[in-house]
Enzyme design. Structure first.
Site, mmCIF file in Angstrom:
data_model
loop_
_atom_site.group_PDB
_atom_site.id
_atom_site.type_symbol
_atom_site.label_atom_id
_atom_site.label_comp_id
_atom_site.label_asym_id
_atom_site.label_seq_id
_atom_site.Cartn_x
_atom_site.Cartn_y
_atom_site.Cartn_z
ATOM 1 N N ASP A 239 62.199 91.190 67.973
ATOM 2 C CA ASP A 239 60.782 91.545 68.097
ATOM 3 C C ASP A 239 59.922 90.747 67.118
ATOM 4 O O ASP A 239 58.820 90.302 67.459
ATOM 5 C CB ASP A 239 60.584 93.045 67.903
ATOM 6 C CG ASP A 239 61.255 93.586 66.631
ATOM 7 O OD1 ASP A 239 61.954 92.827 65.949
ATOM 8 O OD2 ASP A 239 61.066 94.790 66.342
ATOM 9 N N PHE A 240 60.421 90.538 65.900
ATOM 10 C CA PHE A 240 59.683 89.758 64.896
ATOM 11 C C PHE A 240 59.436 88.337 65.399
ATOM 12 O O PHE A 240 58.318 87.812 65.297
ATOM 13 C CB PHE A 240 60.472 89.727 63.582
ATOM 14 C CG PHE A 240 59.901 88.805 62.537
ATOM 15 C CD1 PHE A 240 58.921 89.247 61.659
ATOM 16 C CD2 PHE A 240 60.346 87.488 62.415
ATOM 17 C CE1 PHE A 240 58.390 88.400 60.694
ATOM 18 C CE2 PHE A 240 59.823 86.635 61.461
ATOM 19 C CZ PHE A 240 58.843 87.098 60.591
#
Length: 405
Positions: A239-240
């Site tokens: 997600d980052f």
């Protein structure tokens, strides 16, 4: 080292907590204001578009929880014209399969598929699980919604409306929790509604990328231009990197009006601590200076101790009195923050809030030092991963069994 040089060093170190105070006051002010006047203000997609676009909802599942059926049913019962549900499960014998089958029989009119087996060769277990669903998605808007998320029609329509902006490729829900009884649930609500909310809302307002991938809407063509979801399976914090690369391409993120409703029946303080250690180790690998040095200066306990010494050094103020005033002010601001995120009465008393708040703050040093020790090793479920290259490469250090998501 001579006395003058030493004095200059001590003086410089004593200035640091006051700089941190300036940042924290700014973050508190922005996040409390945002929570009061902008959070929970749902957008109406029909004001910005003629018709609602189709949405592919990906739900990665493994194992069951007493609230799993409730969470999944909240997606089946969405009052939205065009959507599909893609349930992704590793093992055909997983008990979650029976839950999905029961809901399929209960809601025969819902477009729902069950994809079993994952995608071999992807180290990130979540991405491994979701890859078949993502690749077979019918629609250009994909909602990744993990198993613990409880959905609603208003949440989906709000995110769709925010995603309609051509400059926005990603809309995510700030993590929060449903109202459950018990001290550990109160600790989690305090963490997500105070510290986590402060940074999510302040950074969003300042245009800084701050993203959590437990519930997000993404434009599939834009993610496909970055090689698709499977490519991000090389990272544990997929997600980052999804948010970072989309942000680097000039796309903005938006925060949904309603925080993510994590709906879990039971949890323990050890579960909470282990989750925080895992997340902090990921941040330490990806952003070592920010997570290792700046993040502790944004926590009430280390900053309070540091500032108490500084106040005594500069002004001769009793450090114990300063720390007491520091903690009292922080508690009040966090309470106001939590009330804004909750958007209603808290599900516990002031006494429970204070107990949960103190425990959460006292746990931070333990979480920090456990995370720093053996920082390259990430334990997630029953697998342990080794990270290198600022979190950009991972290898499996041990594999005791299939990882629960």
């Amino acid at each position: 080292m001579d006395e003058f040089t030493w004095s200059c060093i001590v003086h410089a170190l004593a200035i640091v907590p006051w700089i941190s105070y300036c940042f924290m006051i700014t973050f508190f002010a922005i996040s409390i204001f945002y929570g009061r006047f902008f959070l929970h203000q749902l957008s109406n997609p029909m004001q910005v578009m003629d018709s609602l676009p189709g949405v592919s909802i990906i739900k990665p599942l493994m194992g069951t929880d007493p609230f799993l059926e409730m969470n999944l049913e909240s997606h089946f019962s969405l009052d939205y014209p065009v959507f599909e549900l893609l349930f992704c499960i590793q093992d055909e014998h997983d008990p979650a399969v029976d839950v999905v089958h029961r809901l399929q029989q209960r809601y025969p009119g819902v477009d729902c598929r069950l994809l079993i087996g994952g995608r071999q060769g992807i180290l990130n277990p979540m991405v491994n699980n979701m890859a078949p669903g993502y690749d077979s998605a019918k629609y250009d808007i994909v909602w990744v919604s993990t198993s613990r998320i409880k959905a609603s029609t208003g949440i989906l329509k709000d995110m769709v409306a925010k995603l309609d902006n051509p400059q926005v490729a990603l809309v995510h829900q700030m993590p929060f929790t449903t109202d459950q009884k018990g001290l550990t649930h109160a600790i989690e609500k305090v963490y997500f509604g105070c510290g986590a909310a402060r940074y999510h809302l302040a950074f969003h307002s300042l245009g800084i990328s701050c993203f959590t991938g437990m519930s997000y809407l993404v434009k599939k063509p834009e993610l496909d231009d970055l090689n698709g979801l499977s490519w991000f399976g090389r990272f544990l914090a997929e997600d980052f990197f999804i948010a970072k690369l989309l942000h680097d391409r000039g796309f903005r993120h938006q925060i949904a009006a309603v925080p993510a409703q994590q709906n879990v029946a039971s949890t323990t303080i050890v579960d909470y601590k282990d989750r925080m250690v895992r997340w902090l180790r990921l941040r330490l690998n990806m952003m070592p200076i920010t997570a290792g040095f700046l993040e502790p200066l944004g926590e009430s306990l280390p900053l309070g101790i540091y500032a108490s010494w500084s106040a005594h050094y500069f002004f001769g103020i009793n450090p114990y009195l300063w720390f007491a005033g520091h903690w009292l002010a922080w508690i009040v601001l966090d309470y106001l923050q939590l009330k804004g995120v909750q958007n209603g009465p808290l599900p516990f008393s002031i006494l429970i809030f204070l107990s949960a708040w103190v425990i959460r703050e006292m746990l931070f040093p333990l979480i920090y030092f456990e995370a720093v020790l053996n920082v390259r090793r990430i334990t997630w479920g029953k697998r342990t991963y080794f990270l290198s290259d600022c979190g950009q490469s991972i290898s499996i250090a041990s594999d005791k069994s299939i990882l629960p998501i």
